[in-house]
Design a protein around this motif. Sequence first.
Motif, short mmCIF file in Angstrom:
data_model
loop_
_atom_site.label_atom_id
_atom_site.label_comp_id
_atom_site.label_asym_id
_atom_site.label_seq_id
_atom_site.Cartn_x
_atom_site.Cartn_y
_atom_site.Cartn_z
N PRO A 39 -10.54 -71.50 27.12
CA PRO A 39 -9.82 -71.16 27.71
C PRO A 39 -8.93 -72.37 28.11
CG PRO A 39 -9.92 -69.46 28.59
CD PRO A 39 -11.82 -70.31 28.67
N PRO A 43 -6.74 -74.56 25.06
CA PRO A 43 -5.30 -73.42 25.03
C PRO A 43 -5.39 -73.13 23.91
CG PRO A 43 -5.08 -76.24 25.77
CD PRO A 43 -6.65 -75.92 25.17
N GLN A 44 -5.17 -73.85 22.46
CA GLN A 44 -4.67 -73.07 21.45
C GLN A 44 -5.05 -72.53 20.26
OE1 GLN A 44 -1.92 -74.16 19.55
NE2 GLN A 44 -1.19 -76.25 20.71
N PHE A 46 -7.10 -69.77 22.07
CA PHE A 46 -7.72 -68.96 22.74
C PHE A 46 -6.40 -68.52 23.60
CE2 PHE A 46 -11.99 -71.14 23.60
CZ PHE A 46 -12.90 -70.04 23.16
N SER A 47 -5.38 -68.97 23.24
CA SER A 47 -4.24 -68.44 23.56
C SER A 47 -3.78 -66.53 23.13
CB SER A 47 -3.51 -69.37 23.76
OG SER A 47 -3.28 -69.82 24.54
N TYR A 48 -4.19 -66.61 21.87
CA TYR A 48 -4.08 -64.91 21.55
C TYR A 48 -4.98 -64.30 20.96
CZ TYR A 48 -0.18 -68.70 21.27
OH TYR A 48 0.48 -69.66 21.41
N ALA A 49 -4.87 -63.72 20.44
CA ALA A 49 -5.78 -62.69 19.91
C ALA A 49 -7.75 -62.95 20.23
CB ALA A 49 -5.50 -61.99 18.93
N LEU B 67 -1.62 -64.48 28.25
CA LEU B 67 -3.08 -63.85 28.59
C LEU B 67 -3.19 -64.67 30.06
CD1 LEU B 67 -5.30 -64.40 25.76
CD2 LEU B 67 -4.45 -62.25 26.60
N LEU B 220 -4.04 -56.75 18.44
CA LEU B 220 -5.10 -57.85 18.10
C LEU B 220 -3.65 -58.43 17.21
CD1 LEU B 220 -8.61 -57.65 18.50
CD2 LEU B 220 -6.83 -58.41 19.61
N ILE B 223 -0.86 -59.52 18.53
CA ILE B 223 -1.01 -60.66 19.51
C ILE B 223 -0.68 -62.06 19.30
CG2 ILE B 223 -2.26 -61.75 20.93
CD1 ILE B 223 -3.68 -59.04 22.45
N ASP B 224 -1.31 -61.81 17.65
CA ASP B 224 -1.45 -63.38 17.10
C ASP B 224 -0.06 -63.31 16.28
OD1 ASP B 224 -3.83 -64.67 17.38
OD2 ASP B 224 -4.56 -63.22 15.75
N TRP B 235 3.30 -67.95 25.86
CA TRP B 235 2.00 -67.76 25.87
C TRP B 235 0.96 -68.83 25.21
CZ3 TRP B 235 -0.61 -62.72 23.92
CH2 TRP B 235 0.26 -61.46 24.31
N LEU B 236 0.90 -69.81 25.40
CA LEU B 236 0.00 -70.82 25.07
C LEU B 236 -0.74 -70.94 26.78
CD1 LEU B 236 -0.70 -73.38 23.20
CD2 LEU B 236 0.18 -74.19 24.14
N ILE B 237 -1.95 -70.65 26.82
CA ILE B 237 -2.44 -71.29 27.94
C ILE B 237 -1.97 -72.51 28.77
CG2 ILE B 237 -4.59 -71.13 29.30
CD1 ILE B 237 -5.69 -68.74 27.64
N PRO B 239 -4.23 -75.07 31.03
CA PRO B 239 -4.90 -75.26 31.46
C PRO B 239 -4.81 -75.25 33.24
CG PRO B 239 -5.51 -76.52 29.94
CD PRO B 239 -4.01 -76.02 29.98
N TRP B 242 -3.82 -71.61 34.39
CA TRP B 242 -5.65 -71.04 34.50
C TRP B 242 -6.09 -71.00 35.31
CZ3 TRP B 242 -5.79 -66.85 30.98
CH2 TRP B 242 -7.58 -66.66 31.09
#
Lengths: 84, 885
Positions: A39, A43-44, A46-49, B67, B220, B223-224, B235-237, B239, B242
């Motif tokens: 992630p 990040p792009q 792994f951020s969603y489903a 997430l 799912l 989510i997408d 929603w964008l992780i 880093p 995280w």
Amino acid sequence: MRARMRRLFLGRDAYRKRRLGDATRVLPVLFALLAVLPPMWLPQYFSYARGAVWLAASWALTIAVTAALHGAIGGGGAEDEDDA
Amino acid sequence: MTPETLGAASVAYVALMFLLAHAADRAAAAGRWRWMNRPAIYTLSLSVYCSAWTFYGAVGYATRSGLEFLTIYLGPGIVFAGAWWGLRRLVRVARLHRVTSIADLISSRFGKSAGLAALVTLIGVLASTPYIALQLQSVSMALSAFAVPGHPLPGNVALWVALGLAAFAILFGTRHLAANERHHGVIMAIAVEAVVKLAAFVAVGAYVLWGIADGPADVLARIDRMAVSAGGEGWLIRPDRWFALIMLSGAAVMVLPRMFHVLVVEASDEDRLRQAGWAFPAYLAAMSFLVLPIAVVGADLLPRGSNPDLYVLALPLSQGRDTLAALVFLGGFSSAMSMVVVSAIALSTMMANHWLVPLWLWLRQAALSEPAAAREDLGALMLNARRLAIVSVIGAGWLYHRSTGGTTALAAMGTVAFSGMAQVLPAMVAGLIWRGATRRGAIAGILAGALIWGRMIFLPSLGLAAPPAMPAGIDPFAGAVLLALAVNLLLMTLISLMDFPDPTERLQALSFVHAIAPDASASEAGAAVQAEALLTLAGRIWGNEHALDVFRRAAEDQGKSGYLPDLTPRFLADYERHLAGTVGAATASALMTRVGGRGGVTVAELMEVADEASRAREDNRRLEQTSSELARTAAMLRESNEKLTALSEQKDAFLGQISHELRTPMTSIRAFSEILMEPDLPAEDRARFAGIIQDEAGRMTRLLDDLLDISVLESGRAQLKPGVANLHDLIERALAAAGANAAGRDFAIRRNPLAEHLPVITDPDRLLQVLINVIANARKYCDATEPAIRIDARRTASGGTEIDIHDNGSGIGPEDRALIFEKFARLDDPSRAGGAGLGLAICKEIMGFLGGSISYLPGQGGACFRIALPPRPPRRAENPENAAG
């Protein structure tokens, strides 16, 4: 001082048990790598489903392996005993 | 479903938990706790990690930040994957040192430092305040979700919740001062709550997943779709967040006061980590992955602007599923309740042990072991300190809730707590793996980390300071966390590298890093230490019963009878650790220094210990078994030898004495009977002399009676006449009988008549004889200016009866205690005793005959005899020959 010297060489079962113990040390490192690195790198991606599935799968696998290892290690703390 | 109904349901739920905890506590007290002591209960109690934050806040968190909410569970997941080597080591070391809290662990490792313990406690209290506020807020928020528009809730829901939970924590967390900080009732309640919250969450999650959405694939897909929706950019992780959050949550699961408490302090062995190591992550995974469907479906279905922290309730409510919503409310209430109660108990132990008690000790410079102070109940003081601490911890949470206005997102409040407590992690981990980590290093690291946390995270969360300015592209929270931890770790390492720790600290370091038992031989007892002083101190902390029990067992291990073991280094070390299990290592060490006059360890001594140890370790292992056996035998032999020598001297003396005792009355009888033979004696003189003859003859008869009595008892030919008697009546009669013979001194008699009304099955006449003897002795020998006798009676756990007869005189010297129950032993001048010294010997024989015992209790600030009766007298064989003994 109640320290005991660890035996240098072990019988088969105790040897196996100690290697299983080694595996439990590797496991958290592996899981940490799986959960933290992808992630952070992508990040792009792994951020969603996909991320949710990835994390769920790797965590479930870790839990299963932990359960198997802990089951195999078994009870009783006599890991220093020589059974040979 | 109205808020009132739910309020009533929560009260009923608390009452149910109350009953459960009570039943569990009672079962544990009666020794039936094996079934509660299962790894499954332990695993479930760990779920106190999932507080209301998980229950409500996680959905809100996921809705806002995707997430990222999972980081809070992935951290513990990683830590528990390594449970078998990491956590097991932690639990083993903590159990070895009888650690009572995270602050105690750190302080104990770094030389039993009181300052460090106080510092960690402060961080714990500060960090937990927002966390407890979060729980209170969640309950009032959840109730408001049920409120009919136009009928706002009463404003003080949070206050009532706080009061109720404080009462629960006080009732079950401070019931008694245990010698190990374990609370069976609370743990049992928490395990059940864990099931309730899991069931509630799974119910709502499954309903949303399959009832509203079309199963996992649909979720799912939703989510997408977030990726392109309006609120989806959150929603964008990120880093940095995280990484920082996974690290924080991994730390939190070990160092949060409540987690440390359930994970380490309540663990009765380390083997249960084998199950918890996979079952607890499975619990966490189930809870956390069900968050996702609720969050995305809630975001899709519920109107914009509704609070995402409440989706978990709002979703079933919007579908008309009132019962499900009510179940969810109870689950959320459960999670808030268990978190607040365990946190309050853990924090109150820390505050009492590391703030209040040291302060009290410092204020009171008087010697703690003086017999005069024996009555003063230190245990009650500590319990009250804990109660006060519970009220203030929960009160502070409520104030925080008030001052933030109850509007903050739940997750934001939780991460404040995590990041604060995480400052303890570097010191803890270094303390367990690196012998070179020192106290000064730990203090510097923790202090610096905590200051950065306070300035950059805690104060801004209260609105008291501006959020820190970070370079562009770095998240302020993650930046502050990483900065604080980096400075913390750096300072600790640097200062430790340059430091030279003191010997106590080095001993502790060795013991912690290699997980070996704390060394027993380094600290020698000062000359002033007396076992009795230690017993008095222990009695004031644990209560007399427990203290006597511990001392009796220690004496037994050394092969001695009675309650006073030899002060071997091993015993002293064990004693200190036992104390530490109640008051923490720092306070225990301070108490030992104060009472025992024990000096510190010097570097030279330390080197000697280490040197000897390495040479002797291997030999020791083999010899330990044999030598302890030998020592026990030797101690036993020594004791019997001393007794024999004293006895043989006494017996020689006795023959002379008994002849003397018989001869004195005989002489006067002869002299006066000769006078009586004079024919012209006045009548009144005749009567007087006859009276003297009668008295003297009576004295002889009594003496002969005593001798006969004891010979009958000893030979086992005595007849047991069992019957039921009320102990109160017996004591009443004994007091009257003993009082009648006594000289005219005024005695205060202190009794508790209510407690005395106990039916006893025994030979009442024989028991009465013992009571009279002991009370008469107390009246005879008590040398206080205002003499008083106290009589306590109680039923023991095993159904027997104990009667303590206690005076406030100077007691019996240690050198005489072994002899008082022997025949012919008379301690001081015979004139005061007025007997041949058979009284207590007869008592001992009678009590043996009744299947009980009589013993002298040391350290009670006066002479104290304990008469113990079994539930029923022993069955005697018909044949008197076999009954002897």
